[in-house]
Scaffold this active site. Structure first.
Site, PDB file in Angstrom:
ATOM      1  N   GLY A  24     107.538  52.017  54.071  1.00  0.00           N
ATOM      2  CA  GLY A  24     108.389  52.068  52.968  1.00  0.00           C
ATOM      3  C   GLY A  24     107.777  52.666  51.650  1.00  0.00           C
ATOM      4  N   VAL A  29     103.728  50.715  57.750  1.00  0.00           N
ATOM      5  CA  VAL A  29     103.187  49.234  58.356  1.00  0.00           C
ATOM      6  C   VAL A  29     102.742  49.996  60.261  1.00  0.00           C
ATOM      7  CG1 VAL A  29     103.772  47.184  58.450  1.00  0.00           C
ATOM      8  CG2 VAL A  29     104.395  48.313  56.490  1.00  0.00           C
ATOM      9  N   ASP A 137     112.178  39.275  44.628  1.00  0.00           N
ATOM     10  CA  ASP A 137     112.863  40.697  44.711  1.00  0.00           C
ATOM     11  C   ASP A 137     113.137  40.301  46.282  1.00  0.00           C
ATOM     12  OD1 ASP A 137     114.223  43.103  45.389  1.00  0.00           O
ATOM     13  OD2 ASP A 137     112.341  44.097  46.818  1.00  0.00           O
TER      14      ASP A 137
END
Length: 721
Positions: A24, A29, A137
């Site tokens: 991201g 990750v 978000d």
């Protein structure tokens, strides 16, 4: 899920790293395993961001928000170290699929499943808000459907609830199509904003499309602020009424998360635990085991260096019980736009993006620049113009809002970009910040004579002073105080910078010293005070400005003497006013009512006028592309070519569902992007030549014979012919 690369870590915070889950805007990750054997998700910050103090502060906010939030419907934080050389955090690993991936792959959920999902997400919001946090978000990709139920993830832009209502004007965060109107406008964002996002997520789950459709970022933001949600696809009347209540434009009119939880819990036929509340085919996808990728030659099954002894110890440590989080992370892929076996040089698609593209593309210095995200929480991505590979990412760069463009300047190996309330000088090669200077809430970087000229810090678009900084060092060189509000950024021509005041004054400044060469008073007329239209325009030996009646004033650029004032005015056009451009012997004047006038450059008399059937958004999108004796405009979903001399229609190309942008010229053809595709047309006849892309194409630009544009999820480059 991917096997580890040679550069990936094998251990973070005492956790063994097994595989890559995704990437991201903040970092990569990984799938990890604790000493006791528990599966975890490990986020490690990108090296290029770790040295940025502003980014570290943002990462620390994510950690603090994740620590504060508990409950059965969120992903618990296990460990974190924001102060590490490469900051990291560890959360519980949530096997399953994102709601985005599940709906995209299996179709919309039935009404009973949506009701149960809503109850689970409302309970998650209650836990989040109880901790004093606003998520800000919530969207389908941040909702995971796991074997244990639905979970809310990613608090990367969360804020404390008590601070959420003091967001700076012009700052917006979140994902277009799911963020509430108050966040889109930058006027605040509290718990009610999360309820709005929840309503949008439920609409997506029920219909397969968000309540404001698909499209470019600025198109979605415009719909969120100005248009009603599209809820016809929700057949269940009770569910539709609840979603509509969540999507009220006024935050005070929305139900609270606790009230919403109570109402949805009553409607849900099953509690949102396990997978029994989901359709069987979706439940099967979520619980389907997926094995780990095969380790490389020097790794054991857990990613550590292999040895015979370790091989014996690790026998039986199968990963078959770990399900992939398909669609929950953004994968780094670069592929060809065309379906040829070998893509042509400079032809590519990049979807290695942490969020949807919002601003750009801007082509400069061998790179293509785009922003992802909107408002001051956006990031600037630099892409290699030849290969389409991401070169670097700079966090904290302002992404454009609705109907505005990416404000960026590149010179001398430096990129000048706007932050929340500063202008940042970033290295062209690596994106690292060299220096920054405070500026207004809405800065526009303008370069002239080796200086960066910007509004004074702490002011707004009505700033009473301009400040010039050394473009190499950021040292202040001069200040110009007009004593009146200034309506927009200066326009530079040669050694002069032209500035308009909002009380009818125009100034010509020496760019090297900041001294006024001349000042012209336009009587009692006020100039437009919106930065979208007020910047002076220099061309054809005249300086053109407009006042709030829609009249054009043509001045001598060297002396400020008035050459003429147009007899015809556009009338008051609200915040969008009027827009002016100069091409050849003509000054083009567009207004928010959908009218285009061609004024003679010599005397300002109207040569012709054309009234389009309905008005657009900002009049600057109606200004024509003038080439080959044609003035080519976009209005009413139609590309129109007018004779530049007479205004007569030469050809039309209808059926382009609207994106506010202008056509571009490249390789002898006209190219235009819409919500449906990017098409190329013959310049002389308007004949359709080809469709370059069958995806939304926004902010189309041309450099040489290559077109660049933003799709819904990616950035593209393709040969113009």
């Amino acid at each position: 899920m991917r096997a580890l690369a040679a550069a990936d870590p094998r251990e973070v915070g005492g956790n063994t790293i097994l595989a890559r889950l995704g990437e991201g805007g903040m970092g990569r990750v990984y799938l990890g395993r604790t000493v006791a054997g528990r599966a975890v998700a490990v986020k490690v910050v990108h090296p290029e961001l770790a040295g940025d103090p502003g980014f570290r502060a943002r990462f620390a906010r994510e950690v603090a928000a994740a620590r504060a939030v508990g409950g059965a419907f969120t992903a618990p934080l296990i460990d974190a170290d924001p102060g590490a050389p490469a900051p990291w955090l560890v959360t519980a690993y949530l096997p399953g699929r994102s709601l985005q991936a599940a709906v995209d792959g299996c179709g919309p959920l039935p009404a009973p499943s949506v009701r149960a999902l809503g109850a689970g997400l409302a309970e998650a919001l209650v836990a989040i808000h109880r901790a004093g946090v606003v998520h800000r978000d919530l969207k389908p990709s941040n909702v995971l459907l796991t074997p244990d139920g639905a979970r809310v993830i990613d608090f990367g832009i969360a804020r404390a609830a008590e601070a959420a209502t003091v967001t700076r004007t012009g700052t917006a965060v979140g994902s277009p199509g799911y963020l509430p109107p108050e966040q889109a406008l930058g006027t605040g964002g509290g718990p009610a904003g999360d309820v709005f996002s929840l309503g949008a997520v439920l609409a997506f789950a029920a219909t397969g499309t968000g309540p404001f459709g698909r499209g470019a970022v600025h198109e979605l933001v415009y719909r969120v602020v100005h248009e009603p949600p599209r809820l016809d696809g929700i057949a269940d009347p009770e569910l539709r009424a609840l979603v509509a209540a969540c999507l009220a434009k006024d935050p005070e009119a929305r139900p609270g998360a606790a009230e919403l939880l109570e109402r949805l819990a009553e409607l849900a036929p099953e509690p949102p635990h396990g997978v029994g509340w989901l359709p069987p085919h979706v439940a099967a996808e979520i619980t389907r085991p997926v094995p780990l990728p095969a380790p490389t030659a020097d790794q054991g099954p857990d990613g550590r260096p292999e040895s015979p002894a370790r091989r014996r110890l690790l026998v039986g440590a199968s990963a078959a019980g770990l399900a992939a989080v398909a669609g929950a992370a953004v994968w780094a892929t670069v592929r060809a736009v065309a379906d040829a076996t070998a893509p042509e040089e400079g032809t590519w698609t990049l979807d290695e993006l942490p969020e949807r593209p919002s601003g750009g593309p801007v082509v400069a210095g061998g790179l293509v620049f785009v922003t992802v995200g909107i408002g001051s929480n956006g990031s600037l991505v630099a892409i290699d113009r030849r290969t389409g590979r991401r070169r670097w990412l700079a966090d904290g760069v302002r992404g454009p809002l609705s109907a505005t463009t990416l404000q960026l300047a590149v010179s001398g190996g430096v990129v000048y970009a706007c932050g929340e309330s500063e202008i940042r000088a970033l290295g062209l090669a690596d994106g690292r910040e060299r220096w920054s200077v405070p500026s207004s809430d809405d800065p526009v970087p303008v370069l002239a004579s080796g200086l960066l000229i910007a509004p004074e810090a702490g002011s707004s678009v009505r700033s009473e002073a301009l400040v010039a900084y050394d473009a190499a060092t950021g040292a202040k060189r001069w200040t110009f105080d007009a004593g009146e509000g200034m309506s927009a950024a200066p326009a530079v021509s040669g050694t002069l910078a032209y500035v308009t005041g909002n009380q009818g004054q125009v100034y010509a400044l020496d760019t090297a010293t900041g001294q006024a060469r001349w000042r012209a008073a336009l009587g009692s007329e006020r100039l437009f005070t919106t930065g979208m239209t007020a910047t002076p325009v220099v061309g054809g030996g005249v300086l053109c400005v407009t006042d709030d009646s829609g009249a054009v004033h043509a001045l001598d650029p060297a002396t400020g003497r008035r050459r003429w004032t147009s007899e015809e005015t556009t009338g008051r056009g609200g915040v969008f006013g009027a827009a002016v451009s100069v091409a050849g012997p003509t000054v083009y004047l567009a207004d928010a009512g959908g009218n285009l006038r061609a004024l003679r450059l010599g005397d300002g008399k109207v040569a012709w006028r054309h009234a389009f059937r309905k008005s657009g958004n900002s009049p600057r999108w109606l200004l024509p592309l003038v080439t080959g004796g044609l003035a080519i405009c976009f209005a009413d979903d139609t590309l129109v070519a007018l004779d530049a001399a007479s205004g007569r229609i030469r050809w039309e190309s209808p059926g382009h569902p609207g994106i506010f942008q202008r056509p571009v010229l490249a390789a002898g053809a006209v190219h235009f992007g819409s919500l449906r595709d990017l098409t190329s047309h013959d310049l002389a006849t308007g004949r359709h030549l080809r469709t370059v892309s069958r995806d939304a194409a926004s902010n189309v630009t041309a450099a040489g014979d290559v077109l660049y544009w933003n799709g819904e999820e990616a950035v593209h480059a393709a040969k113009a012919r």
